[in-house]
Design an enzyme around this catalytic site. Structure first.
Site, PDB file in Angstrom:
ATOM      1  N   TRP A 282     -27.886  75.048  56.973  1.00 13.24           N
ATOM      2  CA  TRP A 282     -26.826  75.823  56.347  1.00 13.24           C
ATOM      3  C   TRP A 282     -27.470  76.779  55.339  1.00 13.24           C
ATOM      4  CZ3 TRP A 282     -26.542  75.481  51.054  1.00 13.24           C
ATOM      5  CH2 TRP A 282     -27.093  74.351  50.451  1.00 13.24           C
TER       6      TRP A 282
ATOM      7  N   GLU B 194     -31.217  71.963  39.475  1.00 20.63           N
ATOM      8  CA  GLU B 194     -31.669  72.469  40.785  1.00 20.63           C
ATOM      9  C   GLU B 194     -32.450  73.779  40.617  1.00 20.63           C
ATOM     10  OE1 GLU B 194     -31.421  71.156  43.778  1.00 20.63           O
ATOM     11  OE2 GLU B 194     -29.899  69.620  43.584  1.00 20.63           O
TER      12      GLU B 194
ATOM     13  N   GLU C 262     -34.610  72.941  49.205  1.00 20.96           N
ATOM     14  CA  GLU C 262     -34.013  72.738  47.879  1.00 20.96           C
ATOM     15  C   GLU C 262     -33.522  74.050  47.267  1.00 20.96           C
ATOM     16  OE1 GLU C 262     -33.292  70.195  45.929  1.00 20.96           O
ATOM     17  OE2 GLU C 262     -34.099  68.581  47.151  1.00 20.96           O
TER      18      GLU C 262
ATOM     19  N   HIS D  97     -29.909  74.884  47.152  1.00 22.55           N
ATOM     20  CA  HIS D  97     -28.956  74.112  46.347  1.00 22.55           C
ATOM     21  C   HIS D  97     -28.553  74.851  45.074  1.00 22.55           C
ATOM     22  CE1 HIS D  97     -30.656  70.175  48.306  1.00 22.55           C
ATOM     23  NE2 HIS D  97     -30.155  71.022  49.182  1.00 22.55           N
TER      24      HIS D  97
ATOM     25  N   GLU E 182     -34.516  61.644  44.442  1.00 18.05           N
ATOM     26  CA  GLU E 182     -33.686  62.124  45.552  1.00 18.05           C
ATOM     27  C   GLU E 182     -32.450  61.242  45.703  1.00 18.05           C
ATOM     28  OE1 GLU E 182     -33.918  64.877  47.045  1.00 18.05           O
ATOM     29  OE2 GLU E 182     -36.006  65.511  47.035  1.00 18.05           O
TER      30      GLU E 182
ATOM     31  N   THR F 254     -30.068  62.236  42.924  1.00 16.55           N
ATOM     32  CA  THR F 254     -29.357  63.498  43.167  1.00 16.55           C
ATOM     33  C   THR F 254     -28.323  63.333  44.281  1.00 16.55           C
ATOM     34  OG1 THR F 254     -31.222  64.191  44.505  1.00 16.55           O
ATOM     35  CG2 THR F 254     -31.080  65.136  42.327  1.00 16.55           C
TER      36      THR F 254
ATOM     37  N   ASP G 280     -28.337  66.708  52.135  1.00 16.27           N
ATOM     38  CA  ASP G 280     -29.761  67.114  52.112  1.00 16.27           C
ATOM     39  C   ASP G 280     -30.574  66.130  51.274  1.00 16.27           C
ATOM     40  OD1 ASP G 280     -29.440  69.421  53.573  1.00 16.27           O
ATOM     41  OD2 ASP G 280     -29.840  70.815  51.931  1.00 16.27           O
ATOM     42  N   GLU G 281     -30.023  65.770  50.132  1.00 16.64           N
ATOM     43  CA  GLU G 281     -30.761  64.881  49.213  1.00 16.64           C
ATOM     44  C   GLU G 281     -30.999  63.520  49.878  1.00 16.64           C
ATOM     45  OE1 GLU G 281     -31.743  66.765  47.125  1.00 16.64           O
ATOM     46  OE2 GLU G 281     -30.247  67.749  45.863  1.00 16.64           O
TER      47      GLU G 281
ATOM     48  N   HIS H  90     -33.877  63.820  52.146  1.00 18.76           N
ATOM     49  CA  HIS H  90     -35.128  63.851  51.359  1.00 18.76           C
ATOM     50  C   HIS H  90     -35.480  62.445  50.850  1.00 18.76           C
ATOM     51  CE1 HIS H  90     -34.114  68.322  50.313  1.00 18.76           C
ATOM     52  NE2 HIS H  90     -34.569  68.177  51.542  1.00 18.76           N
TER      53      HIS H  90
HETATM   54 FE   LIG Z   1     -33.591  66.904  47.405  1.00 19.43          FE
HETATM   55 FE   LIG Z   2     -31.464  69.480  45.380  1.00 18.63          FE
END
Ligand SMILES: [Fe+2]
Ligand SMILES: [Fe+2]
Length: 399
Positions: free
Chosen positions: A97, A141, A179, A182, A232, A235, A264-265, A268
């Site tokens: 995205w 971020e 990242e 974000h 991670e 977050t 996403d986090e 990660h």
């Molecule tokens: Fe992350």
């Molecule tokens: Fe992030």
């Protein structure tokens, strides 16, 4: 990454470092403009100029390169493992995205006007305390340059050339690139909402990147990857909770944005915890000692040095609001620790050295202690005052 657990809530930290005097506010008469040659002032003037770019809080004495050189070989030998097990957690750019997917389309003025109006309508009723937390998350971020520097400070895995084809380096660059979306998306959304003071926020970002961060990971990838595993997860929790709250406040688009970032986090988190899992497999003693070391130091939050030019305790204030809203709490800190203990099968480790067994006992016994401290912190929070936040035009928010 973002996170705002206030370690000082639990236990005052003993800083073994020098204490920085508070910096004076920028005063035009003494401030040396960047366009001029360096100040040819007195030694004091030059030192004061330098202090303007240093964190206002205490910084720990640097401890560097604590991983024995022979262990660098472990990471070299894991190069192929990283290719097969780490890089698979990256998403190809074409499948990712992008911030624009969630924002009003500027290429069509009719659509833009309508989508912009809808966005303002949706964000109109969201309470100020939510914005304080979302802004704090966004600023954290936006301090991404520091996280990439941090990963490149780690021995054995750093990107030696900025274009290295080693798997560790590919991961670091691609992770950073993921990242980067974000902060970009949250920043634009907050800007369009008109609910926050963008200039104050932008100043805070500049201060934070300029201050750096005090991770205490000693160029040691064992410590570094334990830190990132924890971060991670934190977050993921934090963005997940801002998503829930946005939905409660009626902004489903913002909920979708925060939820998308949270996922996403999560990916990660999976990648970083896999690295540490591997370290536990091949060097359980080294891994448990590193885990205990990071937990004794406490996971220092990246936004610890956050400053807006006005509030010397901005990090604590922002953390207190996040705690009160349940976006990121001391309980979450204990939960993350328990989750990692379980994931890395710390209780089942055997064949450890005497120090390793001590570290194992320490880590396994820590979550209940943190939970007890959390209860006390909650009691204190009940009497907290309301204070102004420059990010929301100095309106007051209860801590
Ligand atoms: Fe992350
Ligand atoms: Fe992030």
């Amino acid at each position: 990454m973002s996170l705002k657990f206030d370690s000082i809530t639990f236990q005052s930290q003993k800083f073994t470092s020098f204490a920085l005097p508070l910096m004076p506010r920028l005063s035009s008469s003494k401030f040396c403009m960047a366009s001029k040659a360096p100040c040819s002032g007195t030694k004091d003037e030059v030192e004061n100029h330098k202090k303007r770019f240093m964190p206002r809080q205490k910084v720990h004495v640097e401890v560097k390169h604590t991983m024995p050189p022979q262990k660098i070989e472990i990471f070299k030998s894991l190069e192929e493992w990283a290719e097969n097990n780490l890089l698979i957690h990256l998403k190809p750019v074409e499948k990712c995205w992008q911030p624009q997917d969630f924002l009003p389309d500027p290429t069509s003025s009719d659509e833009f006007d309508e989508q912009f109006k809808e966005l303002r309508e949706r964000t109109k009723e969201i309470p100020d305390d939510y914005f304080v937390v979302l802004v704090g998350d966004m600023i954290t971020e936006e301090a991404l340059p520091t996280y990439q520097s941090f990963l490149n400070s780690l021995d054995g895995v750093r990107d030696e050339t900025c274009a290295s084809l080693a798997s560790w380096a590919i991961w670091t660059r691609a992770w950073t690139a993921e990242e980067n979306r974000h902060g970009d998306l949250l920043n634009k959304y907050l800007y369009l909402s008109g609910r926050v003071d963008m200039r104050q926020i932008e100043k805070t970002i500049q201060y934070l990147i300029g201050s750096g961060m005090d991770f205490r990971t000693e160029n040691n990838p064992y410590l570094g990857f334990i830190y990132t595993s924890f971060q991670e997860r934190a977050t993921f929790i934090s963005h997940g909770n801002t998503a829930k709250l946005a939905k409660d406040h009626g902004d489903t688009k913002l909920a979708q944005i925060c939820g998308t970032i949270a996922s996403d986090e999560k990916r990660h988190e999976t990648a970083y915890t896999r690295i540490v899992e591997k370290l536990f497999e091949i060097d359980p003693d080294g891994a448990i000692l590193a885990f205990a070391d990071m937990m004794r130091k406490k996971i220092t939050m990246p936004a610890q040095f956050i400053y807006d030019g006005l509030d010397d305790n901005l990090f604590h204030h922002f953390s207190a609001v996040a705690q009160r809203l349940g976006v990121y709490t001391a309980k979450d800190y204990a939960d993350i620790l328990e989750l990692l203990v379980e994931k890395w099968k710390v209780k089942e480790l055997c064949g450890l050295s005497a120090d390793g067994r001590k570290a194992q006992d320490y880590v396994c016994g820590l979550p209940p202690k943190i939970r007890r401290l959390e209860e006390r912190a909650q009691e204190r929070a009940k009497q907290a005052p309301s204070i102004p936040f420059s990010w929301i035009f100095d309106r007051k928010v209860k801590l």
